[in-house]
Design an enzyme around this catalytic site. Structure first.
Site, PDB file in Angstrom:
ATOM      1  N   ILE A   4     -42.232  63.367  63.006  1.00  0.00           N
ATOM      2  CA  ILE A   4     -43.681  63.115  62.956  1.00  0.00           C
ATOM      3  C   ILE A   4     -44.141  62.425  64.244  1.00  0.00           C
ATOM      4  O   ILE A   4     -45.170  62.802  64.825  1.00  0.00           O
ATOM      5  CB  ILE A   4     -44.047  62.272  61.704  1.00  0.00           C
ATOM      6  CG1 ILE A   4     -43.733  63.076  60.432  1.00  0.00           C
ATOM      7  CG2 ILE A   4     -45.514  61.869  61.739  1.00  0.00           C
ATOM      8  CD1 ILE A   4     -43.829  62.274  59.147  1.00  0.00           C
ATOM      9  N   ASP A  57     -37.561  53.487  69.899  1.00  0.00           N
ATOM     10  CA  ASP A  57     -36.746  54.095  68.835  1.00  0.00           C
ATOM     11  C   ASP A  57     -35.318  53.588  68.992  1.00  0.00           C
ATOM     12  O   ASP A  57     -34.926  53.155  70.084  1.00  0.00           O
ATOM     13  CB  ASP A  57     -36.790  55.629  68.948  1.00  0.00           C
ATOM     14  CG  ASP A  57     -36.395  56.335  67.656  1.00  0.00           C
ATOM     15  OD1 ASP A  57     -35.350  55.971  67.076  1.00  0.00           O
ATOM     16  OD2 ASP A  57     -37.125  57.257  67.237  1.00  0.00           O
ATOM     17  N   THR A 100     -49.192  55.496  59.343  1.00  0.00           N
ATOM     18  CA  THR A 100     -49.054  56.581  58.361  1.00  0.00           C
ATOM     19  C   THR A 100     -47.581  56.685  57.949  1.00  0.00           C
ATOM     20  O   THR A 100     -47.162  57.697  57.400  1.00  0.00           O
ATOM     21  CB  THR A 100     -49.531  57.940  58.931  1.00  0.00           C
ATOM     22  OG1 THR A 100     -48.796  58.226  60.125  1.00  0.00           O
ATOM     23  CG2 THR A 100     -51.012  57.927  59.230  1.00  0.00           C
ATOM     24  N   ARG A 103     -44.953  53.803  56.354  1.00  0.00           N
ATOM     25  CA  ARG A 103     -44.845  53.160  55.046  1.00  0.00           C
ATOM     26  C   ARG A 103     -45.530  51.798  55.130  1.00  0.00           C
ATOM     27  O   ARG A 103     -45.464  51.122  56.156  1.00  0.00           O
ATOM     28  CB  ARG A 103     -43.376  52.970  54.624  1.00  0.00           C
ATOM     29  CG  ARG A 103     -42.694  54.234  54.117  1.00  0.00           C
ATOM     30  CD  ARG A 103     -43.228  54.707  52.761  1.00  0.00           C
ATOM     31  NE  ARG A 103     -42.582  55.914  52.279  1.00  0.00           N
ATOM     32  CZ  ARG A 103     -43.028  57.160  52.478  1.00  0.00           C
ATOM     33  NH1 ARG A 103     -44.142  57.363  53.151  1.00  0.00           N
ATOM     34  NH2 ARG A 103     -42.378  58.202  51.972  1.00  0.00           N
ATOM     35  N   ASP A 163     -52.827  54.769  56.213  1.00  0.00           N
ATOM     36  CA  ASP A 163     -52.695  55.772  55.152  1.00  0.00           C
ATOM     37  C   ASP A 163     -51.744  55.257  54.078  1.00  0.00           C
ATOM     38  O   ASP A 163     -51.593  55.883  53.035  1.00  0.00           O
ATOM     39  CB  ASP A 163     -52.153  57.085  55.738  1.00  0.00           C
ATOM     40  CG  ASP A 163     -52.130  58.206  54.711  1.00  0.00           C
ATOM     41  OD1 ASP A 163     -53.156  58.369  54.013  1.00  0.00           O
ATOM     42  OD2 ASP A 163     -51.095  58.891  54.577  1.00  0.00           O
ATOM     43  N   GLU A 196     -48.910  49.792  47.434  1.00  0.00           N
ATOM     44  CA  GLU A 196     -49.732  50.921  46.979  1.00  0.00           C
ATOM     45  C   GLU A 196     -49.328  51.435  45.603  1.00  0.00           C
ATOM     46  O   GLU A 196     -50.138  52.037  44.901  1.00  0.00           O
ATOM     47  CB  GLU A 196     -49.712  52.054  48.010  1.00  0.00           C
ATOM     48  CG  GLU A 196     -48.392  52.780  48.140  1.00  0.00           C
ATOM     49  CD  GLU A 196     -48.400  53.779  49.312  1.00  0.00           C
ATOM     50  OE1 GLU A 196     -48.866  53.422  50.394  1.00  0.00           O
ATOM     51  OE2 GLU A 196     -47.933  54.907  49.113  1.00  0.00           O
TER      52      GLU A 196
HETATM   53  P1  NAI Z   1     -37.553  61.172  61.193  1.00  0.00           P
HETATM   54  O1  NAI Z   1     -36.276  60.753  60.545  1.00  0.00           O
HETATM   55  O2  NAI Z   1     -37.632  62.515  61.831  1.00  0.00           O
HETATM   56  O3  NAI Z   1     -37.964  60.103  62.314  1.00  0.00           O
HETATM   57  C1  NAI Z   1     -37.850  58.717  62.151  1.00  0.00           C
HETATM   58  C2  NAI Z   1     -37.560  58.108  63.510  1.00  0.00           C
HETATM   59  O4  NAI Z   1     -37.549  56.678  63.359  1.00  0.00           O
HETATM   60  C3  NAI Z   1     -36.189  58.525  64.069  1.00  0.00           C
HETATM   61  O5  NAI Z   1     -36.301  58.970  65.396  1.00  0.00           O
HETATM   62  C4  NAI Z   1     -35.372  57.252  63.948  1.00  0.00           C
HETATM   63  O6  NAI Z   1     -34.369  57.129  64.945  1.00  0.00           O
HETATM   64  C5  NAI Z   1     -36.457  56.180  64.115  1.00  0.00           C
HETATM   65  N1  NAI Z   1     -36.023  54.876  63.653  1.00  0.00           N
HETATM   66  C6  NAI Z   1     -35.131  54.573  62.671  1.00  0.00           C
HETATM   67  N2  NAI Z   1     -34.956  53.241  62.610  1.00  0.00           N
HETATM   68  C7  NAI Z   1     -35.753  52.702  63.558  1.00  0.00           C
HETATM   69  C8  NAI Z   1     -35.981  51.378  63.974  1.00  0.00           C
HETATM   70  N3  NAI Z   1     -35.355  50.339  63.409  1.00  0.00           N
HETATM   71  N4  NAI Z   1     -36.853  51.168  64.980  1.00  0.00           N
HETATM   72  C9  NAI Z   1     -37.492  52.218  65.575  1.00  0.00           C
HETATM   73  N5  NAI Z   1     -37.293  53.504  65.231  1.00  0.00           N
HETATM   74  C10 NAI Z   1     -36.445  53.738  64.229  1.00  0.00           C
HETATM   75  O7  NAI Z   1     -38.672  60.997  60.076  1.00  0.00           O
HETATM   76  P2  NAI Z   1     -40.122  61.667  60.042  1.00  0.00           P
HETATM   77  O8  NAI Z   1     -40.081  62.937  59.300  1.00  0.00           O
HETATM   78  O9  NAI Z   1     -40.706  61.638  61.401  1.00  0.00           O
HETATM   79  O10 NAI Z   1     -40.899  60.627  59.088  1.00  0.00           O
HETATM   80  C11 NAI Z   1     -41.097  59.271  59.486  1.00  0.00           C
HETATM   81  C12 NAI Z   1     -41.637  58.471  58.311  1.00  0.00           C
HETATM   82  O11 NAI Z   1     -42.952  58.913  57.996  1.00  0.00           O
HETATM   83  C13 NAI Z   1     -40.868  58.662  56.977  1.00  0.00           C
HETATM   84  O12 NAI Z   1     -39.731  57.811  56.904  1.00  0.00           O
HETATM   85  C14 NAI Z   1     -41.893  58.299  55.948  1.00  0.00           C
HETATM   86  O13 NAI Z   1     -41.793  56.931  55.628  1.00  0.00           O
HETATM   87  C15 NAI Z   1     -43.230  58.554  56.660  1.00  0.00           C
HETATM   88  N6  NAI Z   1     -43.971  59.661  56.025  1.00  0.00           N
HETATM   89  C16 NAI Z   1     -45.263  59.450  55.617  1.00  0.00           C
HETATM   90  C17 NAI Z   1     -45.979  60.461  55.003  1.00  0.00           C
HETATM   91  C18 NAI Z   1     -47.419  60.287  54.598  1.00  0.00           C
HETATM   92  O14 NAI Z   1     -47.935  61.107  53.795  1.00  0.00           O
HETATM   93  N7  NAI Z   1     -48.140  59.281  55.079  1.00  0.00           N
HETATM   94  C19 NAI Z   1     -45.372  61.759  54.728  1.00  0.00           C
HETATM   95  C20 NAI Z   1     -44.034  61.912  55.273  1.00  0.00           C
HETATM   96  C21 NAI Z   1     -43.359  60.877  55.869  1.00  0.00           C
END
Ligand code: NAI
Length: 331
Positions: A157, A176, A234, A236, A260, A265
């Site tokens: 994302i 990251d 957006t 958590r 968001d 929530e």
């Molecule tokens: P992803 O796994 O592709 O990317 C997450 C990134 O965060 C990775 O590059 C990871 O290395 C990095 N990361 C992990 N620990 C970290 C830290 N301590 N400090 C900095 N970066 C760190 O996940 P994706 O698909 O991009 O989703 C990200 C988040 O978005 C999900 O975990 C979820 O909580 C949230 N989300 C929200 C939605 C909504 O409707 N608002 C829908 C889908 C996801």
């Protein structure tokens, strides 16, 4: 094994998508709008498979009750899995799978929507024009072109959001714990968290919620941000310490906040509560600020994303019934 699933926390829009996907796999679906908790777990008695959404609470107590009633598999209808006590699930012999990717564009585009709304005050302009008030007073924004966007968590994302912001002509910084291989090609610069906080005009959160990222924006880190900074979440809710955020907004330091997601929530979002008394004073306070714009966890809510969630969830269930595992497995 009977191929049937008990769906907790069913949202109004879901059966349309889940039914079609379930039919393709011959899986029978029992829907419930009750969210999973220790108290409601009993609803799924005799179901070897259940499905949960982002706001269900699959904590140890709920999992123990599910296990006692015969549940062996949980299909999460979301990407984030902070609502699931993974260690407890493993100990209780419950497998779990999620939908790791369904449309990073849905959330990234929603994040851009929050940013544009806040910067150009579209939410205020809409109300004004309906009242035939065509004054521009208080609606002054700024060019995003040339501004610095800081992304915390440059995963799927974060990357989709970064691409859009590069298209706007922004400089993009990222923090990251790992470095995305395509970032350099897009001119995205990895920096430390303090550097990102100090240099960014807009900060957007796209990392998962875990013990390292809980309250990554808190009193101390918010103090390091630029005066007038725009914050977007957006990811958590608990990535931001909401009480510390309120103090910073009240001090006038923060330019705008687009949310968001919200720490508490669960029990508030995903339902029509108009006419009810809102008991969450922190959320109520956030809702009063003119420079805070809140949506109710709808970042994922596009037709494409919801379709993909339904398809992958039913594929995960079919794999469980067939004794197969896939990349979606968490256990
Ligand atoms: P992803 O796994 O592709 O990317 C997450 C990134 O965060 C990775 O590059 C990871 O290395 C990095 N990361 C992990 N620990 C970290 C830290 N301590 N400090 C900095 N970066 C760190 O996940 P994706 O698909 O991009 O989703 C990200 C988040 O978005 C999900 O975990 C979820 O909580 C949230 N989300 C929200 C939605 C909504 O409707 N608002 C829908 C889908 C996801």
């Amino acid at each position: 094994m009977t191929q049937r699933v008990f769906v907790f926390g069913c949202q109004d829009f879901e059966p349309e998508f889940l039914d079609a996907a379930a039919a393709r796999h011959g899986i029978a679906v029992q829907y419930s709008d009750s969210t999973l908790s220790a108290q409601t777990a009993v609803l799924a008695r005799q179901y070897s498979a259940v499905s949960i959404f982002a706001n269900d609470q699959a904590d140890r107590a709920a999992l123990e009750n599910l296990a006692a009633h015969g549940t062996r598999f949980i299909a999460l209808r979301c990407a984030g899995f902070n609502q699931l006590d993974l260690q407890a699930a493993k100990q209780l012999g419950i497998d779990a799978a999620r939908v790791p990717e369904y449309s990073p564009y849905s959330v990234a585009e929603h994040t851009v929507g929050l940013l544009l709304t806040l910067n150009r005050k579209l939410h205020r302009a809409w109300v004004r024009v309906r009242e035939q008030n065509f004054s521009l007073k208080g609606l002054l924004g700024f060019d995003l072109h040339g501004k610095t966007i800081g992304i915390i968590g440059l995963g799927k994302i974060g990357m989709a959001f970064a691409r859009i912001m590069r298209g706007f002509g922004c400089t993009v910084l990222a923090y990251d714990v790992q470095q995305h291989p395509y970032a350099a090609e897009l001119g995205i610069q990895f920096v430390s968290l303090p550097a990102l906080l100090q240099q960014s005009d807009v900060i957007s959160l796209h990392c998962p919620l875990n013990e390292h990222t809980h309250h990554v924006l808190n009193a101390e880190t918010l103090a390091q941000t630029k005066p007038g900074v725009f914050l977007l979440n957006t990811g958590r809710g608990a990535l931001i310490d909401s009480k510390a955020l309120i103090q910073r907004i009240k001090s006038g330091h923060i330019g705008a906040v687009g949310l968001d997601v919200y720490e508490q929530e669960s029990g508030v979002f995903f339902a029509d509560r108009s006419g009810e008394i809102l008991n969450d004073d922190v959320l109520a306070r956030l809702m009063t600020f003119p420079n805070v714009f809140i949506t109710g966890h709808q970042g994922f809510f596009t037709r494409e994303a919801v379709q993909n969630i339904a398809d992958t969830t039913m594929q995960n269930l079919a794999d469980f019934f067939a004794g197969r595992r896939s990349d979606c497995w968490l256990t």
